[in-house]
Design a protein around this motif. Structure first.
Motif, short mmCIF file in Angstrom:
data_model
loop_
_atom_site.label_atom_id
_atom_site.label_comp_id
_atom_site.label_asym_id
_atom_site.label_seq_id
_atom_site.Cartn_x
_atom_site.Cartn_y
_atom_site.Cartn_z
N LEU A 95 0.66 -0.95 0.16
CA LEU A 95 0.12 -0.19 0.18
C LEU A 95 0.84 1.44 -0.12
O LEU A 95 0.63 2.30 -0.81
CB LEU A 95 -1.15 0.01 1.37
N ALA A 96 2.01 1.29 0.65
CA ALA A 96 2.94 2.50 1.07
C ALA A 96 3.53 2.66 -0.48
O ALA A 96 3.61 3.97 -0.75
CB ALA A 96 3.79 2.19 1.80
N ILE A 97 3.90 1.75 -1.08
CA ILE A 97 4.52 1.98 -2.68
C ILE A 97 3.34 2.63 -3.55
O ILE A 97 3.80 3.41 -4.36
CB ILE A 97 4.98 0.66 -3.11
N LYS A 98 2.28 2.13 -3.31
CA LYS A 98 1.19 2.74 -4.27
C LYS A 98 0.88 4.18 -4.06
O LYS A 98 0.98 5.12 -4.95
CB LYS A 98 -0.16 2.06 -4.02
N ILE A 99 1.11 4.54 -2.88
CA ILE A 99 0.76 5.84 -2.45
C ILE A 99 2.12 6.62 -2.70
O ILE A 99 2.15 8.07 -3.25
CB ILE A 99 0.78 5.94 -0.80
N LYS A 100 3.30 6.25 -2.62
CA LYS A 100 4.49 6.87 -3.02
C LYS A 100 4.67 7.00 -4.51
O LYS A 100 4.85 8.47 -4.84
CB LYS A 100 5.62 5.71 -2.51
N ASP A 101 4.06 6.25 -5.28
CA ASP A 101 4.12 6.43 -6.56
C ASP A 101 3.55 7.35 -7.19
O ASP A 101 3.63 8.11 -7.89
CB ASP A 101 3.76 4.99 -7.47
N GLN A 102 2.15 7.59 -6.55
CA GLN A 102 1.06 8.50 -6.72
C GLN A 102 1.74 10.01 -6.54
O GLN A 102 1.54 10.94 -7.21
CB GLN A 102 -0.16 8.34 -6.19
#
Length: 500
Positions: free
Chosen positions: A286-293
Motif C-alpha cells: 500500500l505504501a508503495i502505491k501511495i509513494k508512486d502517486q
C-alpha cells in the motif's frame, strides 16, 4: 497535541512518533488516517541464520547491512492555537492545556478561552518532533509517516554516518499515514522492498528506528495478525506485531527475516503511550502505491463508493437470513453517489468486491479506499434473502467522504417493545421522508438495543414500513431478531433487536 482515549476501556491509540516537544520532554501525537514501478534499488538479501537455542533468527546481518538506510527525522514548525480541534477528540477541544479538568480553577480559565480553545492573545504553538524513515532510492527518496511531518516547516534527515540534509516533503497522505521526502544526495544506501501479501502470521519481523531519539535501535518480534482495522483508519489493513516500538519509531521500516521491508511502523495500542505489546505497521504494498502517486502528482487519490456501512453481527445475520455474520451492511446510500447509480439500497449486505470476500465492514473501506477513482468494481450483495450482482464505477473520495455508521449491539429478549405512530404531514415535509413510523415509546428489547423515542423507523429487515401492522407482521415471522432501519437526527442507522 494529546492522545485519543478509547472509551469505555480507556485504551489509548497513540501514534508512535515523538510529538511536540516542550521543555520537559515528548508528548504523543493524536490520530486525526497509483502507479509506476517502485524506484527502490534491487539488492540481494542476506541469509539470516537461526539461533537454534531459542528458535529465533539472527537479525544481525540485516541490521548491519541495512541499518545505514534507516534515517532519523527531526521536524520543527508551528501549529495555529485555534487548530486543536483538528488534532483532539471533541471532548477535549475546549479544555485548558496543561490543566486537570477536576482542578477547581479549570472552569475559571476555560471561560477566558476563545471559541476553539485558544487563550486571548495566544500565539501559534511551536511544533518539534522526531521520527524515523528509510531510503528507497539511491537519489534520496525517503518513506515515512504522514504524522511525522505534519505541521512541519523544516525537516532534517540525519544519516547513520552523521551527515544531515534538509528534506523536502514531496507529499503526504493522512488517510494512509504515508509521506514521501526527498533529500539532495546520491549513491545512498537503500532497503530492499518485499511483498506484504506473502507475510504470514507467526513470521519473525524486525524494526529499526529511533525510539525516544535513540537512533538506529533494533527490536524484533512476530506478526500477530494481518488486515487489522483501527478506529478512524479504514483505509489501511494494518500488520499487527508484538515488536517493541515506541515514540520515535514512527516511519521506520519493518523487515521480514529475509531482509525485505514489508511495512512502515505507524501506531501502538497503549495505556501509557509506551509499548505494551501491540504495534501496527502499514503494509509496504500500500505504501508503495501511495509513494508512486505522490512522486508522479504530488498527492494521493482514493476512491469512494458513497455508502454508510455497519458490521454484520449475529443479530443482523439472523434478521437477514445470512448463513454467517459476515459482510458490510449498507445503512445509507448517498444520493447521486456511485453506489446510488449502481442501485445499492439500505439493507443490502455487501459480501464481495471483485470476487474478494468482505468479512467485516472495514474490509470494504480498505478495498475501496485503495482503489482508483473511476475504477469499475463488481459488487456481490445479499438482498431480500438472495444473492445479486451489481456493478459500480467508483468516485473520488476527495469529493465527499463516505460515512461509517455504528450501532449499539446490545439486545434483550421478548417482544419488540415499541410504541409507533405514522409521520404527520408536517413531519414528512420537514424531514423529507415519504414514509416512516415515529417511536413514541420504547421498552424491553428495543430499549436494550438502543432505540430511542423520536427515532423514525423506516424499514424492518430491509422492508420499508408504512404502518404498524406491517411491523407486527414482520416481527411475528422473525425467529431470533429483527433489524430496524431508523433515522436519528438526520442520519440513518441499522439497529439489531433480539426478540427471541
Amino acid at each position: 497535541m494529546t492522545m485519543r482515549s478509547m472509551a469505555p476501556s480507556r485504551l489509548v491509540l497513540a501514534l508512535v512518533a515523538a510529538g511536540a516537544l516542550g521543555g520537559a520532554g515528548a508528548t504523543f501525537l493524536t490520530i486525526s488516517h497509483v502507479s509506476a514501478a517502485p524506484t527502490a534499488v534491487t539488492v540481494t538479501t542476506p541469509a539470516v541464520a537461526s539461533n537454534s537455542a531459542i528458535g529465533a533468527p539472527d537479525f544481525s546481518q540485516i541490521a548491519e547491512r541495512y541499518g545505514a538506510a534507516v534515517v532519523n527525522i527531526s521536524v520543527s514548525g508551528t501549529k495555529a492555537a485555534t487548530d486543536d480541534s483538528q488534532q483532539e477528540p471533541a471532548a477535549q477541544r475546549r479544555g485548558v492545556p496543561g490543566m486537570d479538568p477536576n482542578d477547581p480553577f479549570y472552569e475559571f480559565f476555560r471561560r477566558f478561552q476563545g471559541p476553539n480553545g485558544a487563550m486571548p492573545g495566544q500565539r501559534d504553538q511551536p511544533v518539534r518532533g522526531q521520527g524515523s524513515g528509510f531510503i528507497v532510492s539511491g537519489n534520496g527518496l525517503i518513506l515515512t509517516n504522514a504524522h511525522v511531518v505534519r505541521d512541519a516547516k523544516d525537516v532534517t534527515v540525519k544519516l547513520t554516518d552523521r551527515r544531515e540534509f534538509q528534506a523536502k516533503v514531496l507529499g503526504s497522505d493522512p488517510k494512509t499515514d504515508v509521506a514521501v521526502l526527498k533529500i539532495e544526495a546520491s549513491n545512498l544506501p537503500v532497503v530492499p522492498l518485499g511483498d506484504s501479501h506473502n507475510l504470514r502470521v507467526g513470521e519473525w519481523v524486525l524494526a529499526i528506528g529511533s525510539p525516544f531519539g535513540f537512533e538506529n535501535s533494533v527490536s524484533a518480534g512476530v506478526v500477530s495478525a494481518k488486515g487489522r482495522a483501527l478506529p478512524d483508519d479504514g483505509f489501511v489493513p494494518f500488520i499487527q506485531t508484538d515488536v517493541a516500538v515506541n515514540p520515535g519509531n514512527s516511519g521506520g521500516p519493518l523487515f521480514n527475516s529475509r531482509g525485505e521491508v514489508i511495512g512502515i511502523n505507524s501506531q501502538i495500542f497503549s495505556h501509557t503511550g509506551g509499548y505494551q505489546g501491540l504495534s501496527f505497521a502499514i503494509p509496504i504494498d500500500l505504501a508503495i502505491k501511495i509513494k508512486d502517486q505522490i512522486v508522479a502528482t504530488g498527492k494521493a487519490s482514493h476512491a469512494r463508493l458513497g455508502v454508510a456501512i455497519q458490521d454484520v453481527n449475529q443479530g443482523f445475520a439472523d434478521s437477514f437470513k445470512l448463513d454467517k455474520p459476515e459482510g458490510a451492511l449498507v445503512a445509507n446510500v448517498d444520493k447521486g453517489s456511485p453506489a446510488d447509480r449502481a442501485g445499492l439500497q439500505a439493507g443490502d449486505v455487501i459480501r464481495k468486491i471483485n470476487g474478494q470476500p468482505i468479512i467485516a465492514s472495514n474490509d470494504l473501506s480498505a478495498l475501496i479506499g485503495q482503489s482508483a477513482p473511476g475504477q469499475k468494481v463488481a459488487i456481490e450483495i445479499w438482498r431480500q434473502g438472495k444473492r445479486e450482482e451489481l456493478s459500480a464505477q467508483l468516485g473520488d473520495a476527495s469529493d465527499k467522504a463516505g460515512k461509517v455508521a455504528k450501532a449499539d449491539e446490545s439486545a434483550g429478549k421478548g417482544k419488540l417493545g415499541l410504541a409507533l405512530r405514522a409521520l404527520e404531514p408536517s413531519e414528512r415535509r420537514d424531514s423529507g421522508l415519504a414514509t416512516g413510523l415515529v417511536v413514541e415509546g420504547v421498552s424491553g428489547a428495543a430499549e436494550l438495543a438502543g432505540v430511542r423515542p423520536s427515532d423514525v423507523v423506516l424499514a424492518v429487515n430491509g422492508t420499508a414500513v408504512k404502518n404498524v401492522e406491517q411491523v407486527r407482521e414482520i416481527v411475528s415471522s422473525s425467529n431470533k431478531s429483527v433489524a430496524l432501519l431508523i433515522e436519528r437526527e438526520g442520519s440513518k442507522i441499522f439497529v439489531p433487536v433480539r426478540i427471541g
